[in-house]
Motif scaffolding. Structure first.
Motif, PDB file in Angstrom:
ATOM      1  N   GLY A  67       0.780  -1.230   0.000  1.00 34.41           N
ATOM      2  CA  GLY A  67       0.000   0.000   0.000  1.00 34.41           C
ATOM      3  C   GLY A  67       0.813   1.282   0.000  1.00 34.41           C
ATOM      4  N   VAL A  68       2.137   1.196   0.136  1.00 31.00           N
ATOM      5  CA  VAL A  68       2.989   2.385   0.165  1.00 31.00           C
ATOM      6  C   VAL A  68       3.556   2.615  -1.237  1.00 31.00           C
ATOM      7  CG1 VAL A  68       5.078   3.408   1.142  1.00 31.00           C
ATOM      8  CG2 VAL A  68       3.590   1.989   2.580  1.00 31.00           C
ATOM      9  N   PRO A  69       3.333   3.804  -1.821  1.00 31.93           N
ATOM     10  CA  PRO A  69       3.846   4.079  -3.161  1.00 31.93           C
ATOM     11  C   PRO A  69       5.370   3.959  -3.226  1.00 31.93           C
ATOM     12  CG  PRO A  69       2.212   5.709  -2.544  1.00 31.93           C
ATOM     13  CD  PRO A  69       2.517   4.910  -1.309  1.00 31.93           C
ATOM     14  N   ILE A  70       5.852   3.223  -4.248  1.00 27.25           N
ATOM     15  CA  ILE A  70       7.288   3.021  -4.435  1.00 27.25           C
ATOM     16  C   ILE A  70       7.746   3.398  -5.846  1.00 27.25           C
ATOM     17  CG2 ILE A  70       7.525   1.256  -2.651  1.00 27.25           C
ATOM     18  CD1 ILE A  70       7.380  -0.821  -5.023  1.00 27.25           C
ATOM     19  N   GLY A  71       6.798   3.678  -6.730  1.00 28.17           N
ATOM     20  CA  GLY A  71       7.128   4.063  -8.088  1.00 28.17           C
ATOM     21  C   GLY A  71       5.892   4.503  -8.840  1.00 28.17           C
ATOM     22  N   TYR A  72       6.113   5.218  -9.921  1.00 33.13           N
ATOM     23  CA  TYR A  72       4.969   5.661 -10.725  1.00 33.13           C
ATOM     24  C   TYR A  72       5.425   6.010 -12.133  1.00 33.13           C
ATOM     25  CZ  TYR A  72       6.374  10.586 -10.631  1.00 33.13           C
ATOM     26  OH  TYR A  72       7.042  11.766 -10.821  1.00 33.13           O
ATOM     27  N   VAL A  73       4.446   6.053 -13.017  1.00 37.91           N
ATOM     28  CA  VAL A  73       4.644   6.594 -14.359  1.00 37.91           C
ATOM     29  C   VAL A  73       3.460   7.511 -14.653  1.00 37.91           C
ATOM     30  CG1 VAL A  73       3.552   4.640 -15.566  1.00 37.91           C
ATOM     31  CG2 VAL A  73       5.234   6.048 -16.763  1.00 37.91           C
ATOM     32  N   PHE A  74       3.768   8.644 -15.246  1.00 33.15           N
ATOM     33  CA  PHE A  74       2.767   9.657 -15.568  1.00 33.15           C
ATOM     34  C   PHE A  74       2.891   9.979 -17.051  1.00 33.15           C
ATOM     35  CE2 PHE A  74       2.365  14.498 -15.685  1.00 33.15           C
ATOM     36  CZ  PHE A  74       1.017  14.477 -15.981  1.00 33.15           C
ATOM     37  N   SER A  75       1.786   9.830 -17.775  1.00 32.03           N
ATOM     38  CA  SER A  75       1.768  10.056 -19.216  1.00 32.03           C
ATOM     39  C   SER A  75       0.603  10.955 -19.591  1.00 32.03           C
ATOM     40  CB  SER A  75       1.617   8.722 -19.955  1.00 32.03           C
ATOM     41  OG  SER A  75       2.622   7.827 -19.552  1.00 32.03           O
ATOM     42  N   THR A  76       0.789  11.688 -20.688  1.00 32.28           N
ATOM     43  CA  THR A  76      -0.270  12.575 -21.172  1.00 32.28           C
ATOM     44  C   THR A  76      -0.413  12.443 -22.679  1.00 32.28           C
ATOM     45  OG1 THR A  76       1.283  14.412 -21.425  1.00 32.28           O
ATOM     46  CG2 THR A  76       0.038  14.311 -19.351  1.00 32.28           C
ATOM     47  N   ILE A  77      -1.549  12.876 -23.143  1.00 33.92           N
ATOM     48  CA  ILE A  77      -1.769  13.064 -24.572  1.00 33.92           C
ATOM     49  C   ILE A  77      -2.041  14.545 -24.747  1.00 33.92           C
ATOM     50  CG2 ILE A  77      -3.230  12.527 -26.542  1.00 33.92           C
ATOM     51  CD1 ILE A  77      -3.691   9.760 -25.179  1.00 33.92           C
ATOM     52  N   ASP A  78      -1.168  15.175 -25.496  1.00 34.38           N
ATOM     53  CA  ASP A  78      -1.227  16.624 -25.664  1.00 34.38           C
ATOM     54  C   ASP A  78      -1.657  16.981 -27.084  1.00 34.38           C
ATOM     55  OD1 ASP A  78      -0.224  17.082 -23.041  1.00 34.38           O
ATOM     56  OD2 ASP A  78       1.794  16.657 -23.767  1.00 34.38           O
ATOM     57  N   GLN A  79      -2.190  18.186 -27.223  1.00 31.33           N
ATOM     58  CA  GLN A  79      -2.575  18.730 -28.512  1.00 31.33           C
ATOM     59  C   GLN A  79      -1.808  20.035 -28.711  1.00 31.33           C
ATOM     60  OE1 GLN A  79      -6.786  18.731 -27.473  1.00 31.33           O
ATOM     61  NE2 GLN A  79      -7.146  17.237 -29.093  1.00 31.33           N
ATOM     62  N   PRO A  80      -0.576  19.916 -29.234  1.00 32.83           N
ATOM     63  CA  PRO A  80       0.251  21.128 -29.352  1.00 32.83           C
ATOM     64  C   PRO A  80      -0.322  22.115 -30.360  1.00 32.83           C
ATOM     65  CG  PRO A  80       1.305  19.281 -30.455  1.00 32.83           C
ATOM     66  CD  PRO A  80       0.079  18.734 -29.758  1.00 32.83           C
ATOM     67  N   ASP A  81      -0.224  23.370 -30.009  1.00 35.96           N
ATOM     68  CA  ASP A  81      -0.610  24.443 -30.910  1.00 35.96           C
ATOM     69  C   ASP A  81       0.598  25.373 -31.047  1.00 35.96           C
ATOM     70  OD1 ASP A  81      -0.543  25.918 -28.542  1.00 35.96           O
ATOM     71  OD2 ASP A  81      -2.717  25.970 -28.348  1.00 35.96           O
ATOM     72  N   GLU A  82       0.452  26.448 -31.774  1.00 32.08           N
ATOM     73  CA  GLU A  82       1.586  27.355 -31.989  1.00 32.08           C
ATOM     74  C   GLU A  82       2.131  27.892 -30.665  1.00 32.08           C
ATOM     75  OE1 GLU A  82       3.605  28.076 -34.560  1.00 32.08           O
ATOM     76  OE2 GLU A  82       2.490  26.416 -35.437  1.00 32.08           O
ATOM     77  N   ARG A  83       1.242  28.190 -29.728  1.00 30.03           N
ATOM     78  CA  ARG A  83       1.684  28.711 -28.433  1.00 30.03           C
ATOM     79  C   ARG A  83       2.510  27.681 -27.682  1.00 30.03           C
ATOM     80  NH1 ARG A  83       0.758  27.851 -23.614  1.00 30.03           N
ATOM     81  NH2 ARG A  83      -1.017  26.499 -23.958  1.00 30.03           N
ATOM     82  N   SER A  84       2.026  26.450 -27.613  1.00 29.88           N
ATOM     83  CA  SER A  84       2.728  25.427 -26.831  1.00 29.88           C
ATOM     84  C   SER A  84       4.006  24.944 -27.517  1.00 29.88           C
ATOM     85  CB  SER A  84       1.805  24.243 -26.544  1.00 29.88           C
ATOM     86  OG  SER A  84       1.427  23.584 -27.729  1.00 29.88           O
ATOM     87  N   ARG A  85       4.084  25.096 -28.832  1.00 28.01           N
ATOM     88  CA  ARG A  85       5.310  24.695 -29.544  1.00 28.01           C
ATOM     89  C   ARG A  85       6.515  25.479 -29.053  1.00 28.01           C
ATOM     90  NH1 ARG A  85       5.664  23.100 -35.547  1.00 28.01           N
ATOM     91  NH2 ARG A  85       3.968  21.640 -35.786  1.00 28.01           N
ATOM     92  N   ASN A  86       6.285  26.724 -28.687  1.00 25.99           N
ATOM     93  CA  ASN A  86       7.387  27.599 -28.289  1.00 25.99           C
ATOM     94  C   ASN A  86       7.303  28.041 -26.832  1.00 25.99           C
ATOM     95  OD1 ASN A  86       8.452  27.685 -31.007  1.00 25.99           O
ATOM     96  ND2 ASN A  86       6.644  28.905 -31.495  1.00 25.99           N
TER      97      ASN A  86
END
Length: 188
Positions: A67-86
């Motif tokens: 029950g005690v956290p010992i590891g993790y992975v965090f993933s996302t799905i992003d939708q890049p636009d001109e602002r986020s590109r830079n």
């Protein structure tokens, strides 16, 4: 070591990752060969929580020992636009390319493995590989995700080599070399 479990977070409660994320930031700082002081501004709130809250889609998987956290992975799905590109996050050093390469045909949806961390003492159990595989499976199963990026902090050559050995290709330096980007096209 007791009963090891791996659970997908389904209730948006990522708080059990707080200490692990902060440990990851300290680990990355200890490995950094470039601007280690930048990691002083990186923690659960400025990195993981902010990204989790802003991502259109995300997944967090937590490994636990009794029950005690010992590891993790965090993933996302992003939708890049001109602002986020830079865009430069508050913590990022200025200079060089941002998170995404200067490709004209950057896909509309991009998968990203953001954080992967397993506490020392559990790494020999191959939990990192298991978490990695689960994350990549989720990202590859998402409709319209044609490419997956992983960003590796400078100095963390073991992580970079792990991802390269798993079929990822070096893409570019992010923020003037503070981070290295690797990518992999999905089955599509």
């Amino acid at each position: 070591m007791g009963n090891i479990t791996i659970e997908v977070v389904r209730d948006d409660n990522i708080e059990p990752c707080r200490a692990l994320c902060n440990e990851l930031m300290a680990f990355q700082q200890s490995k950094a060969t470039m601007l280690p002081e930048v990691f002083d501004a990186m923690n659960f709130d400025t990195r993981m929580k902010r990204s989790y809250d802003q991502a259109p889609e995300s997944q967090v998987i937590v490994a636990k020992d009794d029950g005690v956290p010992i590891g993790y992975v965090f993933s996302t799905i992003d939708q890049p636009d001109e602002r986020s590109r830079n865009a430069y996050p508050d913590w990022a050093p200025r200079g060089g390319k941002g998170f995404y390469p200067n490709w004209d045909d950057l896909p509309a949806k991009i998968g990203c493995l953001n954080n992967l961390y397993v506490r020392d003492g559990y790494r020999a159990m191959k939990l990192g590989s298991k978490l990695f595989d689960m994350s990549i499976d989720w990202l590859e199963s998402s409709p319209n995700v044609d490419i997956i990026f992983i960003y590796v902090s400078n100095g963390n050559d073991a992580a970079l080599n792990f991802y390269l050995s798993r079929g990822f290709t070096y893409s570019h330096e992010v923020f003037g070399g503070f981070i290295k980007a690797v990518y992999k096209f999905t089955r599509k």
